[in-house]
Design a protein around this motif. Structure first.
Motif, PDB file in Angstrom:
ATOM      1  N   VAL A  38       0.825  -0.996   0.093  1.00  0.00           N
ATOM      2  CA  VAL A  38       0.135  -0.110  -0.022  1.00  0.00           C
ATOM      3  C   VAL A  38       0.920   1.227  -0.153  1.00  0.00           C
ATOM      4  O   VAL A  38       1.454   1.648   0.937  1.00  0.00           O
ATOM      5  CB  VAL A  38      -0.945   0.056   1.337  1.00  0.00           C
ATOM      6  N   PRO A  39       1.016   1.802  -1.116  1.00  0.00           N
ATOM      7  CA  PRO A  39       1.979   2.963  -1.162  1.00  0.00           C
ATOM      8  C   PRO A  39       1.503   4.241  -0.552  1.00  0.00           C
ATOM      9  O   PRO A  39       0.162   4.195  -0.543  1.00  0.00           O
ATOM     10  CB  PRO A  39       2.414   3.045  -2.837  1.00  0.00           C
ATOM     11  N   GLN A  40       2.221   5.226  -0.668  1.00  0.00           N
ATOM     12  CA  GLN A  40       1.939   6.637  -0.243  1.00  0.00           C
ATOM     13  C   GLN A  40       0.864   7.146  -1.026  1.00  0.00           C
ATOM     14  O   GLN A  40      -0.201   7.703  -0.797  1.00  0.00           O
ATOM     15  CB  GLN A  40       3.010   7.464   0.031  1.00  0.00           C
ATOM     16  N   ASP A  41       1.115   7.048  -2.356  1.00  0.00           N
ATOM     17  CA  ASP A  41       0.308   7.515  -3.454  1.00  0.00           C
ATOM     18  C   ASP A  41      -1.063   6.454  -3.608  1.00  0.00           C
ATOM     19  O   ASP A  41      -0.732   5.386  -3.768  1.00  0.00           O
ATOM     20  CB  ASP A  41       0.648   7.671  -4.673  1.00  0.00           C
ATOM     21  N   LEU A  70       2.099 -10.870   4.273  1.00  0.00           N
ATOM     22  CA  LEU A  70       3.066  -9.784   4.347  1.00  0.00           C
ATOM     23  C   LEU A  70       2.318  -8.406   3.967  1.00  0.00           C
ATOM     24  O   LEU A  70       1.941  -8.486   2.600  1.00  0.00           O
ATOM     25  CB  LEU A  70       4.295  -9.797   4.206  1.00  0.00           C
ATOM     26  N   LEU A  71       1.664  -7.581   4.661  1.00  0.00           N
ATOM     27  CA  LEU A  71       1.271  -6.284   4.305  1.00  0.00           C
ATOM     28  C   LEU A  71       2.342  -5.004   4.478  1.00  0.00           C
ATOM     29  O   LEU A  71       2.594  -4.891   5.638  1.00  0.00           O
ATOM     30  CB  LEU A  71       0.046  -5.757   4.978  1.00  0.00           C
ATOM     31  N   ILE A  72       2.544  -4.268   3.421  1.00  0.00           N
ATOM     32  CA  ILE A  72       3.428  -3.188   3.600  1.00  0.00           C
ATOM     33  C   ILE A  72       2.530  -1.877   3.575  1.00  0.00           C
ATOM     34  O   ILE A  72       1.960  -1.341   2.600  1.00  0.00           O
ATOM     35  CB  ILE A  72       4.610  -3.267   2.640  1.00  0.00           C
ATOM     36  N   LEU A  73       2.753  -1.191   4.557  1.00  0.00           N
ATOM     37  CA  LEU A  73       1.840   0.083   4.716  1.00  0.00           C
ATOM     38  C   LEU A  73       2.755   1.308   4.740  1.00  0.00           C
ATOM     39  O   LEU A  73       3.511   1.424   5.797  1.00  0.00           O
ATOM     40  CB  LEU A  73       0.949   0.118   5.707  1.00  0.00           C
ATOM     41  N   ASP A  74       2.887   1.872   3.572  1.00  0.00           N
ATOM     42  CA  ASP A  74       4.002   3.135   3.894  1.00  0.00           C
ATOM     43  C   ASP A  74       3.278   4.647   4.041  1.00  0.00           C
ATOM     44  O   ASP A  74       2.373   5.176   3.213  1.00  0.00           O
ATOM     45  CB  ASP A  74       4.451   3.360   2.331  1.00  0.00           C
ATOM     46  N   GLU A  75       3.296   4.914   5.220  1.00  0.00           N
ATOM     47  CA  GLU A  75       2.853   6.242   5.850  1.00  0.00           C
ATOM     48  C   GLU A  75       0.870   6.391   5.119  1.00  0.00           C
ATOM     49  O   GLU A  75       0.795   7.191   4.494  1.00  0.00           O
ATOM     50  CB  GLU A  75       3.370   7.500   5.171  1.00  0.00           C
ATOM     51  N   PRO A  76       0.329   5.225   5.861  1.00  0.00           N
ATOM     52  CA  PRO A  76      -1.128   5.157   5.253  1.00  0.00           C
ATOM     53  C   PRO A  76      -2.018   6.317   5.866  1.00  0.00           C
ATOM     54  O   PRO A  76      -3.129   6.312   5.258  1.00  0.00           O
ATOM     55  CB  PRO A  76      -1.568   3.711   5.795  1.00  0.00           C
ATOM     56  N   THR A  77      -1.560   6.995   6.590  1.00  0.00           N
ATOM     57  CA  THR A  77      -2.480   8.304   7.356  1.00  0.00           C
ATOM     58  C   THR A  77      -2.167   9.385   6.934  1.00  0.00           C
ATOM     59  O   THR A  77      -2.333  10.507   7.489  1.00  0.00           O
ATOM     60  CB  THR A  77      -2.523   7.942   8.802  1.00  0.00           C
ATOM     61  N   ALA A  78      -0.975   9.707   6.136  1.00  0.00           N
ATOM     62  CA  ALA A  78      -0.461  10.918   5.651  1.00  0.00           C
ATOM     63  C   ALA A  78      -1.703  11.797   4.923  1.00  0.00           C
ATOM     64  O   ALA A  78      -2.468  11.494   3.968  1.00  0.00           O
ATOM     65  CB  ALA A  78       0.493  10.736   4.534  1.00  0.00           C
ATOM     66  N   GLY A  79      -1.893  13.126   5.491  1.00  0.00           N
ATOM     67  CA  GLY A  79      -2.740  14.033   4.860  1.00  0.00           C
ATOM     68  C   GLY A  79      -4.358  13.741   5.245  1.00  0.00           C
ATOM     69  O   GLY A  79      -4.917  14.295   4.290  1.00  0.00           O
ATOM     70  N   VAL A  80      -4.609  12.912   6.243  1.00  0.00           N
ATOM     71  CA  VAL A  80      -6.020  12.704   6.689  1.00  0.00           C
ATOM     72  C   VAL A  80      -6.469  13.541   7.814  1.00  0.00           C
ATOM     73  O   VAL A  80      -5.611  13.713   8.954  1.00  0.00           O
ATOM     74  CB  VAL A  80      -6.401  11.107   6.584  1.00  0.00           C
ATOM     75  N   ASP A  81      -7.761  13.547   8.282  1.00  0.00           N
ATOM     76  CA  ASP A  81      -8.130  14.417   9.244  1.00  0.00           C
ATOM     77  C   ASP A  81      -7.998  13.036  10.574  1.00  0.00           C
ATOM     78  O   ASP A  81      -7.919  12.108  10.103  1.00  0.00           O
ATOM     79  CB  ASP A  81      -9.589  14.697   9.072  1.00  0.00           C
TER      80      ASP A  81
END
Length: 301
Positions: A73-76, A147-158
């Motif tokens: 799950v990328p940042q974009d 394996l799940l890769i989460l790259d900054e999954p909360t960036a820019g959310v309320d």
């Protein structure tokens, strides 16, 4: 793992393991090597040295077997805005080669995990940023990856959406998913991660649980008591758990390694000495102080 770009050593023999059902936080300032490390683990970027093992088997850029066992799950955001959540999931299920029956069942399970069942028919372009992030996580979960890769999954959310995302991630441990998590929010790492690796300048500077990392830099918990006297101080000094103690009029401050384990005994000792305790405050050192100590930078630097 090792990766260089010309004379720059971006990742210098980084090594760690993630167990099933464990959330591992990879923390580091900008330019520390996090993205390069994640890209090599996901099989996107070729390594110059070292191995990546998924379920004990080697994995690389040409490993179809390994990539099928990773949810990335990328940042974009990687979603189609004109399609609904269910249509997006149906499309990605076909890419993952899930059969129709399996896909139908798994899509409903994923929508439940990420809390989007009630909005499953709505176009993604009508979603808030947090809802899109949650759906992005759902795409990564579709094929039951170990394996799940989460790259900054909360960036820019309320904040509300962020909390919903964190709850979704926390639920994955119960499904036995190994999660590799990067974030710029230290409180997320403290809340979610079973173990944490702190990376800087391409090296893992320290690794362990929050308590283990704090112990590495000699940080202690502080128990502050407001009392009607200080006659309990001699008794407290004799306790093996107490590392340091200070007192003043109506106040006792005790330094210990683990306040949660020792608080009951501290209070019992004070009470037995005939001292009335009016208030109790426990201050535990956080990861931010450890991070600053090890890297000399704040997490967002």
């Amino acid at each position: 793992m090792r990766k260089t770009f010309g004379d720059l050593v971006a990742v210098d023999d980084v090594s760690f393991t993630i167990e099933a059902g464990e959330t591992y936080g990879l923390l580091g300032p900008n330019g520390a090597g996090k993205t390069t490390t994640i890209s090599m683990i996901a099989g996107i970027l070729e390594r110059d040295g070292g191995d990546v093992l998924i379920s004990g088997r080697p994995h690389g850029t040409t490993s179809t077997w390994g990539k099928k066992r990773i949810g990335y799950v990328p940042q974009d955001l990687a979603l189609y805005p004109d399609l609904s959540a269910r249509e997006n999931l149906r499309f990605f299920a076909r890419l993952y080669a899930l059969n129709r029956t399996e896909a139908r069942t798994r899509i409903e399970e994923v929508l439940e995990i990420v809390g989007l069942t009630d909005r499953a028919k709505d176009p993604v372009k009508e979603y808030s940023g947090g809802m899109k992030r949650r759906l992005n996580i759902g795409v990564g979960l579709l094929h039951h990856p170990p394996l799940l890769i989460l790259d900054e999954p909360t960036a820019g959310v309320d904040p509300q959406s962020r909390n919903a995302i964190l709850e979704s991630v926390a639920a994955l441990a119960g499904e036995g998913v190994a999660v590799l998590y990067t974030t710029h929010y230290m409180e997320e790492a403290e809340r979610l991660c079973d173990r944490i690796g702190i990376i800087d300048l391409g090296l893992i500077r320290a690794e362990g649980t929050r308590r283990e990392l704090v112990a590495l830099v000699g940080e202690l918990d502080r128990i502050s008591l407001t009392t009607d006297g200080t006659q309990a101080v001699p008794e407290l000094e004799r306790l093996p758990e107490v590392r340091k103690i200070s007192s003043g009029e109506g106040h006792i401050e005790v330094m210990v390694e683990d306040a949660r384990k020792t608080l009951t005994r501290i209070l019992a000792t004070v009470t037995e000495a005939g001292v009335v305790v009016r208030t109790v405050e426990v201050h535990e050192p956080n990861l931010e102080s450890v991070f600053l100590h090890l890297t000399g930078k704040a997490l967002r630097d």
